[in-house]
Scaffold this motif. Structure first.
Motif, short mmCIF file in Angstrom:
data_model
loop_
_atom_site.label_atom_id
_atom_site.label_comp_id
_atom_site.label_asym_id
_atom_site.label_seq_id
_atom_site.Cartn_x
_atom_site.Cartn_y
_atom_site.Cartn_z
N LYS A 175 74.42 42.02 63.18
CA LYS A 175 73.18 41.65 63.87
C LYS A 175 73.36 40.32 64.61
N LYS A 176 73.99 39.35 63.94
CA LYS A 176 74.21 38.05 64.56
C LYS A 176 75.12 38.17 65.79
N PRO B 191 72.44 46.57 75.88
CA PRO B 191 72.74 47.99 75.72
C PRO B 191 73.84 48.21 74.67
N LEU B 192 73.57 49.07 73.69
CA LEU B 192 74.56 49.46 72.68
C LEU B 192 74.99 50.89 72.98
N ILE B 193 76.29 51.09 73.06
CA ILE B 193 76.84 52.42 73.33
C ILE B 193 77.82 52.76 72.22
N LYS C 212 72.83 36.93 74.20
CA LYS C 212 72.55 35.62 74.80
C LYS C 212 73.63 35.22 75.80
N LYS C 213 74.86 35.66 75.55
CA LYS C 213 75.96 35.32 76.45
C LYS C 213 75.88 36.08 77.77
N GLY C 214 75.07 37.15 77.80
CA GLY C 214 74.88 37.89 79.04
C GLY C 214 75.92 38.96 79.31
N ILE C 215 76.57 39.48 78.23
CA ILE C 215 77.53 40.57 78.47
C ILE C 215 76.76 41.78 78.98
N SER C 216 77.46 42.69 79.65
CA SER C 216 76.75 43.85 80.22
C SER C 216 76.42 44.89 79.16
N ALA C 217 77.37 45.16 78.24
CA ALA C 217 77.12 46.18 77.19
C ALA C 217 78.11 45.98 76.06
N LEU C 218 77.73 46.47 74.86
CA LEU C 218 78.62 46.48 73.70
C LEU C 218 78.91 47.93 73.34
N VAL C 219 80.20 48.29 73.37
CA VAL C 219 80.61 49.66 73.05
C VAL C 219 81.22 49.65 71.65
N ILE C 220 80.60 50.40 70.71
CA ILE C 220 81.06 50.43 69.32
C ILE C 220 81.73 51.77 69.04
N VAL D 241 70.67 46.73 63.29
CA VAL D 241 71.54 46.27 64.38
C VAL D 241 71.00 46.75 65.72
N ILE D 242 70.51 47.99 65.75
CA ILE D 242 69.91 48.53 66.97
C ILE D 242 68.68 47.71 67.36
N ALA D 243 67.87 47.36 66.36
CA ALA D 243 66.67 46.55 66.63
C ALA D 243 67.07 45.17 67.18
#
Length: 526
Positions: A70-71, A110-112, A78-86, A100-102
């Motif tokens: 979550k952190k 965006p979480l993918i 906050k860093k402004g990345i475009s997306a996180l792909v897990i 984590v989704i919340a």
């Protein structure tokens, strides 16, 4: 080419992927892609948290730590990345926890997710995303091909600058070619967005040239890319301005390489850097060559207000240059500089009249006072309050002649004006040539050796030298320099007055006494 998350989702590497949060944010731009799998998750966030970067992870190090996930999601948002792909894996994160989704929804990230079944690897995803960023939908229509088409159209264009201008106009970018001294020698402007001098100052502050390749620098909302290219074994600074922020860093780097290759094919030779030649000629005292460069460098009719030299700038050269640039902008004067190793030479000039010259002189004095706070071991030499080019060149001659002697005469000073410089210049002249004058001045101090003991005489002369040369004839400051009581200083100065047979601070005594004490310090350092 501007590539979004939605564009990436159409790639084979994202087949079967799921968007878990912020579907409405998938129009975000993707500039680059990286992998976050560091054991220290905070370090991983710091290294990979770049604006518009797509980040891939397995969350191996925190697969059982929902709070850490979550952190990380919040911090990356906050860093402004475009997306996180897990990547989901039976030995790692099998499913993304609702908390984590919340957290991703709250961070507008965006979480993918992609099922890690071995068919879609990190390298496959990275390769496809980078190809998409670099080439877009159609390689034959990208910036590189378009630029090559125009740059190598030898039938249409008579020279390289004309070909480059056509390429820049058709692809919505701008180009500036500068020397390592930041003097502009070729400009292809397709839109006036930001002053070159403002761009240089911003790039210096961001240390844009500390890395290989081309570095992205955003200046007042304008996206620029900075780096070095070689032309006939000489290094130049190439700046590319992306007018609409529509190209990737990879495309800009390739574009720079293309321009460098085209320069070689056109056998283009940059114009002489007349301004750099001008100041270098002034520093070495070549007034004749300076005159021949006045028109070419655009300095004809200017008032040359100041010549200066900063020694021991060391690793703080950029800090010094930032302060110089700030005063140039604030006081609106012209500035020429050249750096050699850890030394900076400069000329300040203006196109105004006498009143304007006085304003610039006062601004220079304020500037040198601020410059001395940068480093404790730097020394600043300046001849300020000038007007003519000849006086400026003579100023450099005096500085070059006396710089290595100044600290021997004034060990506590860090900024030396034309008054200290001219006095030390006289002392150096007497040491090397005028023996009669040298003896005349040293004889003024002869009674201290004859009328008292040698040790006491030396002590009195040392106190007198500190009082006159270092402390501005202030007994309290003299006591501080010598680390003795003020009463002791007063007693010694009274004894010195008696030996001299004259009031040392009298108007007709102090000029000769000052020169004698300065000369004696130089003699003792031989």
């Amino acid at each position: 080419m501007k590539i979004t998350i939605n564009d990436c989702l159409k790639l084979d590497a994202f087949r079967g992927s799921r968007i878990l949060s912020c579907k409405d944010e998938c129009s975000r731009r993707v500039r680059s892609v990286s992998v976050l799998d560091e054991y220290d998750l905070d370090m991983g966030v710091e290294r990979n948290g770049l604006k518009d970067q797509m980040v891939i992870t397995h969350f191996w190090s925190s697969r059982d730590n929902i709070a850490a996930q979550k952190k990380a999601v919040g911090d990356l948002g906050k860093k402004g990345i475009s997306a996180l792909v897990i990547y989901l894996n039976d030995r790692g994160v099998k499913a993304v926890d609702p908390e984590v989704i919340a957290a991703a929804e709250e961070a507008r990230l965006p979480l993918i997710t992609i099922a890690d079944n071995g068919s879609i690897t990190y390298s496959m995803l990275i390769e496809q995303v980078l190809d998409k960023i670099l080439y877009g939908e159609n390689y034959t229509d990208n910036i590189l091909n378009n630029t090559i088409y125009h740059l190598l159209n030898f039938e249409k264009h008579s020279n390289f600058p004309a070909a480059l201008r056509e390429a820049a106009l058709n692809n919505n970018y701008q180009v500036v070619l500068m020397t390592e001294e930041y003097n502009t020698i070729l400009t292809v402007e397709t839109r006036h967005l930001v002053k070159i001098e403002d761009a240089v100052q911003a790039a210096r502050k961001l240390d844009a040239f500390s890395m290989t390749g081309f570095t992205r620098v955003e200046i007042e909302g304008v996206v620029t890319y900075w780096g070095f290219i070689n032309i006939k074994d000489k290094r130049y600074i190439l700046v590319i301005v992306d007018n609409e922020d529509e190209y990737s860093a990879a495309e800009m780097s390739k574009l720079a390489q293309t321009i460098e290759l085209a320069i070689g094919m056109w056998k283009y030779t940059p114009d002489r850097d007349s301004r750099a030649e001008f100041i270098k000629s002034a520093v070495r005292g070549d007034i004749s060559f300076c005159h021949t460069l006045l028109d070419e460098s655009g300095l004809r009719g200017m008032q040359f207000t100041c010549a200066f030299y900063i020694r021991n700038a060391g690793d703080s050269v950029d800090t010094f240059m930032d302060i110089l640039a700030e005063y140039k902008k604030k006081a609106n004067f012209g500035l020429l500089t050249t750096t050699e190793s850890n030394e900076i030479y400069g000329i300040v000039y203006t196109d105004g009249g006498q009143e304007r010259g006085i304003e610039v002189k006062n601004a220079c004095l304020e500037m040198f006072n601020e410059l001395k706070s940068v480093k404790k071991d730097e020394r600043i030499f300046h001849v300020t309050g000038l007007q003519r080019l000849e006086s400026c060149v003579d100023g450099f001659k005096m500085i070059n002649k006396t710089a290595r002697y100044m600290e021997k005469v004034f060990p506590y000073k860090r900024v030396f004006s034309k008054y200290e410089i001219s006095m030390v210049s006289d002392c150096v002249y007497m040491q090397s040539g005028s023996q009669m004058q040298r003896k005349m001045y040293l004889d003024l101090l002869e009674p201290f050796e004859r009328e008292v003991s040698q040790n006491k005489g030396r002590m009195l002369v040392d106190t007198l030298s500190t009082f006159v040369l270092d402390a501005g004839m202030n007994s309290g400051r003299t006591a501080d320099f010598l680390e003795i009581h003020n009463n002791t200083v007063q007693y010694r100065l009274k004894k010195a007055n008696e030996i001299l047979g004259a009031e040392m601070t009298a108007n007709r005594v102090i000029p000769g006494l000052t020169l004698a004490l300065a000369l004696k310090r130089l003699e003792e350092e031989k």
